[in-house]
Structures are given as structure tokens and as C-alpha cells.
Design a protein around this motif. Structure first.
Motif, mmCIF file in Angstrom:
data_model
loop_
_atom_site.group_PDB
_atom_site.id
_atom_site.type_symbol
_atom_site.label_atom_id
_atom_site.label_comp_id
_atom_site.label_asym_id
_atom_site.label_seq_id
_atom_site.Cartn_x
_atom_site.Cartn_y
_atom_site.Cartn_z
ATOM 1 N N ARG A 79 21.028 33.494 -5.052
ATOM 2 C CA ARG A 79 20.169 34.542 -4.522
ATOM 3 C C ARG A 79 19.769 34.189 -3.083
ATOM 4 N NH1 ARG A 79 21.612 38.273 -8.032
ATOM 5 N NH2 ARG A 79 20.554 38.180 -10.048
ATOM 6 N N LEU A 80 19.661 35.196 -2.258
ATOM 7 C CA LEU A 80 19.171 35.017 -0.900
ATOM 8 C C LEU A 80 17.657 35.187 -0.909
ATOM 9 C CD1 LEU A 80 19.646 34.768 2.194
ATOM 10 C CD2 LEU A 80 19.895 37.268 2.225
ATOM 11 N N VAL A 81 16.933 34.193 -0.410
ATOM 12 C CA VAL A 81 15.479 34.251 -0.306
ATOM 13 C C VAL A 81 15.121 34.247 1.175
ATOM 14 C CG1 VAL A 81 13.285 33.195 -0.988
ATOM 15 C CG2 VAL A 81 15.292 32.975 -2.478
ATOM 16 N N ILE A 82 14.367 35.265 1.612
ATOM 17 C CA ILE A 82 14.047 35.428 3.032
ATOM 18 C C ILE A 82 12.551 35.636 3.195
ATOM 19 C CG2 ILE A 82 16.320 36.402 3.562
ATOM 20 C CD1 ILE A 82 15.018 39.175 3.555
ATOM 21 N N PRO A 83 12.021 35.418 4.399
ATOM 22 C CA PRO A 83 10.619 35.755 4.647
ATOM 23 C C PRO A 83 10.364 37.232 4.361
ATOM 24 C CG PRO A 83 11.487 34.409 6.432
ATOM 25 C CD PRO A 83 12.662 34.787 5.570
ATOM 26 N N SER A 137 23.866 23.918 -2.943
ATOM 27 C CA SER A 137 23.353 24.961 -2.053
ATOM 28 C C SER A 137 24.006 24.877 -0.685
ATOM 29 C CB SER A 137 21.834 24.836 -1.921
ATOM 30 O OG SER A 137 21.189 25.112 -3.142
ATOM 31 N N ASP A 138 24.201 23.656 -0.192
ATOM 32 C CA ASP A 138 24.868 23.467 1.103
ATOM 33 C C ASP A 138 26.311 23.952 1.043
ATOM 34 O OD1 ASP A 138 25.324 22.219 3.813
ATOM 35 O OD2 ASP A 138 26.634 20.941 2.605
ATOM 36 N N ARG A 139 27.003 23.603 -0.032
ATOM 37 C CA ARG A 139 28.408 24.017 -0.161
ATOM 38 C C ARG A 139 28.526 25.538 -0.288
ATOM 39 N NH1 ARG A 139 31.725 19.669 -0.907
ATOM 40 N NH2 ARG A 139 30.742 17.718 -1.561
ATOM 41 N N ALA A 140 27.569 26.149 -0.974
ATOM 42 C CA ALA A 140 27.592 27.605 -1.100
ATOM 43 C C ALA A 140 27.403 28.268 0.255
ATOM 44 C CB ALA A 140 26.508 28.063 -2.068
ATOM 45 N N LEU A 141 26.471 27.735 1.057
ATOM 46 C CA LEU A 141 26.234 28.309 2.384
ATOM 47 C C LEU A 141 27.457 28.118 3.278
ATOM 48 C CD1 LEU A 141 24.064 29.781 4.026
ATOM 49 C CD2 LEU A 141 23.314 27.550 4.886
ATOM 50 N N GLN A 142 28.094 26.942 3.180
ATOM 51 C CA GLN A 142 29.293 26.697 3.977
ATOM 52 C C GLN A 142 30.437 27.621 3.553
ATOM 53 O OE1 GLN A 142 29.183 24.841 6.661
ATOM 54 N NE2 GLN A 142 27.055 24.343 6.137
ATOM 55 N N ARG A 143 30.514 27.909 2.252
ATOM 56 C CA ARG A 143 31.540 28.824 1.767
ATOM 57 C C ARG A 143 31.316 30.232 2.312
ATOM 58 N NH1 ARG A 143 30.730 32.019 -2.177
ATOM 59 N NH2 ARG A 143 29.205 30.678 -3.251
ATOM 60 N N GLY A 186 13.255 30.788 8.081
ATOM 61 C CA GLY A 186 14.607 31.280 7.871
ATOM 62 C C GLY A 186 14.833 31.589 6.405
ATOM 63 N N GLY A 187 16.078 31.906 6.077
ATOM 64 C CA GLY A 187 16.427 32.202 4.700
ATOM 65 C C GLY A 187 17.100 31.020 4.025
ATOM 66 N N VAL A 188 17.240 31.086 2.705
ATOM 67 C CA VAL A 188 17.951 30.058 1.950
ATOM 68 C C VAL A 188 18.767 30.728 0.849
ATOM 69 C CG1 VAL A 188 16.302 28.180 2.338
ATOM 70 C CG2 VAL A 188 16.011 29.695 0.370
ATOM 71 N N LEU A 189 19.800 30.016 0.392
ATOM 72 C CA LEU A 189 20.518 30.416 -0.811
ATOM 73 C C LEU A 189 20.010 29.541 -1.949
ATOM 74 C CD1 LEU A 189 24.251 30.930 0.247
ATOM 75 C CD2 LEU A 189 22.417 32.603 0.066
ATOM 76 N N LEU A 190 19.459 30.165 -2.974
ATOM 77 C CA LEU A 190 18.940 29.432 -4.124
ATOM 78 C C LEU A 190 19.537 29.998 -5.399
ATOM 79 C CD1 LEU A 190 15.123 29.117 -3.320
ATOM 80 C CD2 LEU A 190 16.909 27.406 -2.974
ATOM 81 N N PRO A 191 19.756 29.145 -6.405
ATOM 82 C CA PRO A 191 20.229 29.650 -7.702
ATOM 83 C C PRO A 191 19.094 30.324 -8.450
ATOM 84 C CG PRO A 191 19.848 27.293 -7.812
ATOM 85 C CD PRO A 191 19.627 27.681 -6.390
ATOM 86 N N SER A 192 19.453 31.161 -9.411
ATOM 87 C CA SER A 192 18.442 31.934 -10.140
ATOM 88 C C SER A 192 17.399 31.054 -10.812
ATOM 89 C CB SER A 192 19.127 32.822 -11.182
ATOM 90 O OG SER A 192 19.879 33.830 -10.547
ATOM 91 N N LEU A 193 17.805 29.884 -11.345
ATOM 92 C CA LEU A 193 16.846 29.029 -12.046
ATOM 93 C C LEU A 193 15.746 28.534 -11.125
ATOM 94 C CD1 LEU A 193 18.978 26.830 -14.480
ATOM 95 C CD2 LEU A 193 17.609 28.853 -14.974
ATOM 96 N N THR A 212 4.900 36.475 0.470
ATOM 97 C CA THR A 212 5.426 35.716 1.612
ATOM 98 C C THR A 212 6.946 35.624 1.631
ATOM 99 O OG1 THR A 212 5.197 33.628 0.395
ATOM 100 C CG2 THR A 212 3.336 34.308 1.784
ATOM 101 N N VAL A 213 7.589 35.832 0.484
ATOM 102 C CA VAL A 213 9.051 35.747 0.440
ATOM 103 C C VAL A 213 9.606 36.967 -0.293
ATOM 104 C CG1 VAL A 213 9.017 33.213 0.469
ATOM 105 C CG2 VAL A 213 9.182 34.434 -1.717
ATOM 106 N N ARG A 214 10.891 37.218 -0.055
ATOM 107 C CA ARG A 214 11.587 38.319 -0.701
ATOM 108 C C ARG A 214 12.913 37.784 -1.245
ATOM 109 N NH1 ARG A 214 11.673 43.916 1.045
ATOM 110 N NH2 ARG A 214 10.684 43.205 2.981
ATOM 111 N N VAL A 215 13.268 38.151 -2.484
ATOM 112 C CA VAL A 215 14.527 37.730 -3.093
ATOM 113 C C VAL A 215 15.523 38.887 -2.999
ATOM 114 C CG1 VAL A 215 15.670 36.910 -5.187
ATOM 115 C CG2 VAL A 215 13.321 36.191 -4.679
ATOM 116 N N VAL A 216 16.705 38.582 -2.439
ATOM 117 C CA VAL A 216 17.716 39.613 -2.221
ATOM 118 C C VAL A 216 18.960 39.284 -3.043
ATOM 119 C CG1 VAL A 216 19.093 40.856 -0.510
ATOM 120 C CG2 VAL A 216 16.844 39.924 0.119
ATOM 121 N N PRO A 217 19.293 40.045 -4.084
ATOM 122 C CA PRO A 217 20.520 39.804 -4.872
ATOM 123 C C PRO A 217 21.735 40.440 -4.193
ATOM 124 C CG PRO A 217 19.261 41.590 -5.834
ATOM 125 C CD PRO A 217 18.476 41.118 -4.644
ATOM 126 N N LEU A 218 22.261 39.742 -3.207
ATOM 127 C CA LEU A 218 23.328 40.286 -2.374
ATOM 128 C C LEU A 218 24.695 40.031 -2.998
ATOM 129 C CD1 LEU A 218 23.398 41.695 0.432
ATOM 130 C CD2 LEU A 218 23.875 39.445 1.422
#
Length: 293
Positions: free
Chosen positions: A163-167, A193-199, A229-236, A247-253
Motif C-alpha cells: 500500500r502507498l501511504v502518503i501525507p 519494502s526497499d526492493r519493492a520500491l526499487q522494482r 514523503g510517501g512509503v510503500l508498506l504491506p497491509s499488515l 495525518t496520513v492517507r492510504v492509497v491502494p494503487l
């Protein structure tokens, strides 16, 4: 022969079985003499099973599975499954899977106890190899489905979407290409998370702008809440809200992929034992019942 098939060669099989290579070769030769046909192709690059060898190996696997099941039934007829199982895992797996499994394990297998350690993956794998741990819970970007090393076995617990988490004050992106203009709070190098962002960056054909570095999910969410900034986080990671409301918004992109959580244990002639199998059974059941955020 089954060990040769699993390990990929006579020498590797001898290491798994704890015998000499010549002893393995003698057993193979005895099978071939008794059955009257070759079970191994011996070439300059090593050995492989013949079609007949594959038939025998598959039969051996079925027999082995039945023996394991029989041992578990016998154990249940006596004092039940007993033993201490040492587990290494990371934070979100402990919170979402292992901790909820404890009460179910107590009810179903009261003779099994757990020693749970929060550890990094590298340390967990080292301790699994040395015998200091019986089970380790690992994570990977789901597109990196490498097979388990020889002498070990993986059990997938869950595939969960990134999931994308953004301000909260940032306009939510609507397509994957919108991420190219964003700033991301970077995960520790080499993490899932790093590998997912790099992908994702590779998919976009660009290098994403990153700041800071985080290891724990609550740290990542705190930095997002601070507008970094934003982050990629798993659902758990989103099962508990670490950020102040609003303060944050979750975006299921679409196109972010998945994180895979899996168990790894040793797989040898005598392992896993009944206690480890009991823990795997319960943890798999708990993971299968999770409702992802």
C-alpha cells in the motif's frame, strides 16, 4: 536416491544424510542392481534422475510423507506432541501471526512451547543453519520467489498487497506513473519494502527521489505523518494506526505488487519434528484467517 534428487547430487546428498559419498553411491548401485535399470544419468556436469529414477523418487516421497503422518499419529496416542520450538521473526509477523497463534497452539498442542525472538532476517537464517532456531519467519517482495536452499523448506503464510501511504495533505496519485514525481521515505537497503520500491522505480524507468531511512513501520508512518514523503508498506503494517488521526492517507494503487511472508525450517531425514510441524500448522491457519487492511 530421494536425497540425491532433492540435494542435486551424490556429494550434496551425503552431506544431508551425514554419510560418505561412497555409501550413497553404493546404495544407488544396489537399487540399480536389484531393479535391473539405471536410476541416475551420470554426466560430466553431474548426475540427474532417469525417468525410472523419477518414478522411484516420487514413490519415496509418498512413503516419507506417510511415515511422517504415522509418527504424528503415534505421538498423539502417547503423551501427545511435545517440545520447545524456537522461532525468529520480524515485528509485524510476531504481532499479526505468531502472537495470535499462541492461544490456539496451547489449546491444540499443550505440550508444545515457544521461544520467540524478534530478529533480523540475516541473523535468523544464520541461527536456523546452526540449529539455534527451529523456524524463522521471513519476508520478500513477492516477485522474488527464490527457492529454499538445500536442506530447508519454505511454507508460504500470506501474500499481502503493498500500500502507498502518503501525507494526508498530498493529492493522492491515481496511476503508477504519478509516483515518479513523488518523494519517498526510504526503507533500509535490502529490505522487502526497499526492493519493492526499487522494482516500482524499474517499472517506471526512473530513479525515485528518497530521503531518510527507516527500519520499523511505525518509524516510517511517523515520518510520513510529518510530511517527509510517501512509503510503500504491506497491509499488515496498517493493522495498527501509529499516526495521529488525519495525518496520513492510504492509497491502494494498482501495480504495487505484494509482499510475501513465509516460514522456513530445516528439511532433513529427521526434521521437521512433530512439534515444529504443529507450530507450522497453527501459524498457517492463523495467517489464512487474516483480514488484510
Amino acid at each position: 536416491m530421494l536425497a540425491v534428487h532433492r540435494a542435486g547430487g551424490v556429494l550434496a546428498a551425503s552431506d544431508v544424510l551425514g554419510v560418505t559419498p561412497s555409501a550413497v553411491s553404493q546404495q544407488i548401485a544396489r537399487i540399480e542392481a536389484e531393479e535391473g535399470f539405471a536410476v541416475l544419468d551420470r554426466g560430466p556436469r553431474g548426475v540427474s534422475l532417469t525417468p525410472a529414477g523419477h518414478v522411484l523418487a516420487e514413490a519415496a516421497e509418498r512413503i516419507e510423507a506417510e511415515l511422517v503422518e504415522a509418527r504424528q499419529v503415534i505421538a498423539a496416542l502417547g503423551d501427545g506432541v511435545q517440545g520447545l520450538v524456537k522461532i525468529g521473526a520480524f515485528q509485524s509477523a510476531i504481532r499479526a501471526i505468531i502472537a495470535p497463534a499462541i492461544s490456539l497452539l496451547d489449546d491444540r498442542f499443550p505440550g508444545v512451547s515457544l521461544d520467540i525472538r524478534e530478529t533480523e532476517s540475516v541473523d535468523s537464517l544464520r541461527k536456523l543453519r546452526t540449529g539455534d532456531m527451529d523456524l524463522v519467519v521471513l519476508e520478500r517482495d513477492a516477485e522474488m520467489r527464490n527457492p529454499a536452499p538445500k536442506g530447508s523448506h519454505d511454507v508460504v503464510l500470506i501474500d499481502e498487497p503493498w500500500r502507498l501511504v502518503i501525507p494526508a495533505d498530498l493529492p493522492p496519485p491515481t496511476t503508477l506513473s504519478d509516483l515518479a514525481a513523488m518523494t519517498f521515505v526510504a526503507a533500509t537497503a535490502g529490505s522487502a519494502s526497499d526492493r519493492a520500491l526499487q522494482r516500482v522505480a524499474g517499472t517506471l524507468g526512473t530513479q525515485l527521489n528518497t530521503v531518510h531511512s527507516w527500519y520499523d513501520f511505525d518509524t516510517a508512518i511517523a515520518l510520513v505523518a510529518a510530511g517527509q514523503g510517501g512509503v510503500l508498506l504491506p497491509s499488515l503494517a496498517l493493522h495498527e494506526n501509529f499516526a495521529p488521526p488525519g495525518t496520513v492517507r492510504v492509497v491502494p494503487l494498482e501495480g504495487l505488487g505484494e509482499r510475501q511472508i513465509f516460514l522456513r525450517h530445516r528439511s532433513t531425514r529427521h526434521e521437521p519434528g512433530p512439534a515444529v510441524r504443529a507450530v507450522v500448522e497453527v501459524m498457517t491457519e492463523v495467517a489464512g484467517s487474516l483480514v488484510l487492511a
